[in-house]
Design an enzyme around this catalytic site. Sequence first.
Site, PDB file in Angstrom:
ATOM      1  N   ASP A  48      23.846  -2.231  14.462  1.00 58.98           N
ATOM      2  CA  ASP A  48      23.145  -3.324  13.772  1.00 58.98           C
ATOM      3  C   ASP A  48      24.122  -4.111  12.896  1.00 58.98           C
ATOM      4  OD1 ASP A  48      23.486  -1.462  11.789  1.00 58.98           O
ATOM      5  OD2 ASP A  48      21.383  -1.356  11.186  1.00 58.98           O
ATOM      6  N   SER A  49      25.387  -3.671  12.854  1.00 61.40           N
ATOM      7  CA  SER A  49      26.436  -4.489  12.225  1.00 61.40           C
ATOM      8  C   SER A  49      26.514  -5.848  12.913  1.00 61.40           C
ATOM      9  CB  SER A  49      27.792  -3.778  12.302  1.00 61.40           C
ATOM     10  OG  SER A  49      28.049  -3.335  13.616  1.00 61.40           O
ATOM     11  N   ASP A  87      21.661   1.001  18.247  1.00 62.87           N
ATOM     12  CA  ASP A  87      21.176   1.250  16.889  1.00 62.87           C
ATOM     13  C   ASP A  87      19.706   0.901  16.763  1.00 62.87           C
ATOM     14  OD1 ASP A  87      22.306   2.305  14.627  1.00 62.87           O
ATOM     15  OD2 ASP A  87      23.490   0.518  14.155  1.00 62.87           O
ATOM     16  N   LYS A 117      20.654   5.510  17.822  1.00 58.76           N
ATOM     17  CA  LYS A 117      21.152   6.013  16.531  1.00 58.76           C
ATOM     18  C   LYS A 117      20.214   5.530  15.444  1.00 58.76           C
ATOM     19  CE  LYS A 117      24.827   4.079  14.265  1.00 58.76           C
ATOM     20  NZ  LYS A 117      24.195   3.681  12.983  1.00 58.76           N
ATOM     21  N   GLU A 119      19.494   5.853  10.958  1.00 56.28           N
ATOM     22  CA  GLU A 119      20.040   6.259   9.658  1.00 56.28           C
ATOM     23  C   GLU A 119      19.070   7.182   8.936  1.00 56.28           C
ATOM     24  OE1 GLU A 119      21.065   2.766   7.370  1.00 56.28           O
ATOM     25  OE2 GLU A 119      22.373   1.983   8.945  1.00 56.28           O
ATOM     26  N   GLU A 186      29.330   7.993   7.444  1.00 53.97           N
ATOM     27  CA  GLU A 186      29.914   6.723   6.980  1.00 53.97           C
ATOM     28  C   GLU A 186      30.279   6.821   5.505  1.00 53.97           C
ATOM     29  OE1 GLU A 186      27.846   3.150   8.080  1.00 53.97           O
ATOM     30  OE2 GLU A 186      29.136   1.898   6.822  1.00 53.97           O
TER      31      GLU A 186
HETATM   32  O1  KIV Z   1      26.107  -0.790  12.963  1.00 47.96           O
HETATM   33  C1  KIV Z   1      27.214  -0.242  12.979  1.00 47.96           C
HETATM   34  O2  KIV Z   1      28.229  -0.817  13.378  1.00 47.96           O
HETATM   35  C2  KIV Z   1      27.272   1.130  12.508  1.00 47.96           C
HETATM   36  C3  KIV Z   1      28.630   1.717  12.311  1.00 47.96           C
HETATM   37  C4  KIV Z   1      29.142   1.283  11.001  1.00 47.96           C
HETATM   38  C5  KIV Z   1      28.639   3.180  12.481  1.00 47.96           C
HETATM   39  O3  KIV Z   1      26.268   1.728  12.266  1.00 47.96           O
END
Ligand code: KIV
Length: 280
Positions: A48-49, A87, A117, A119, A186
Amino acid sequence: MLTKKKLTIPQFKELKAQGQKFRMVTAYDYTFASMVEKTPIEMILVGDSLGMVVLGYDSTVPVTMEDIIHHTKPVVRGAKNTFVVADMPFGSYNVSVSEAIRNANRLIKEGGADAVKLEGGSNVLEIVSEMVKGGIPVVGHIGLTPQTAAQLGGFKVQGKDAEIARKLVEDAMQLEQAGAFAIVLECVVSPIAQLITEKVAIPTIGIGAGPYCDAQVLVMQDLLGMYDKFTPKFVKKYAQLNGQIVDALNEYAKEVSDGSFPAPEHSFGLTKEQQLGRLY
Ligand code: KIV
């Protein structure tokens, strides 16, 4: 040319058991994914970056399910032999377990991801375990969790304080028990990341968590020196593409203005015969 074969979840666990490190990088489109495919990097994260480095938001919070699905599809097309993790964006797994599972299913079925993934630690155990029971492979993510950074007091290194360190270790062990097959750590101080890595049998994937994790992940635009708004301390830039791309664009702009582009080799003409038979 590299012959690459997508690793399976048991193979990732086996790498850890053998003390062999593996690599993850983010990607958000076909072009970058197909470049990762040419390398031995085993895992791609459609993170989600993308909210920040692709969509220009100030945080990951506005990213939607549609954004992640939209960007996962081309990554999967470009990297058929690389394991792709998608994500779960903020808001996609905090309403109910059933909605979380429905959204995770979409990332796998529509996006084509191999795993999802999300959080969180003790607060997401039920979600993780129900997803895994439903056949969805899950990667956990603890330490600095950007979607809820405000609750952590901002973008801060985690694990300096003994109580938080203890909680991180517990969270990791509980995520493993819930069925996560890997955990992103992280911005966790190295000794705590090392302790977690020793305590769990599943691989830890570090980002700003020091050298003792079983794998490392970096955001593509950081690694390549493309994103120039902010560079965290843990990033190593393996190239300086921002400057090179701006130079190339400036050169293109200049050549269009002065008429040196397009040159004859970039243009289409007519052969003599074609010229004789047409127009004149
Ligand atoms: O969204 C992302 O790029 C991440 C990484 C920082 C692990 O979750």
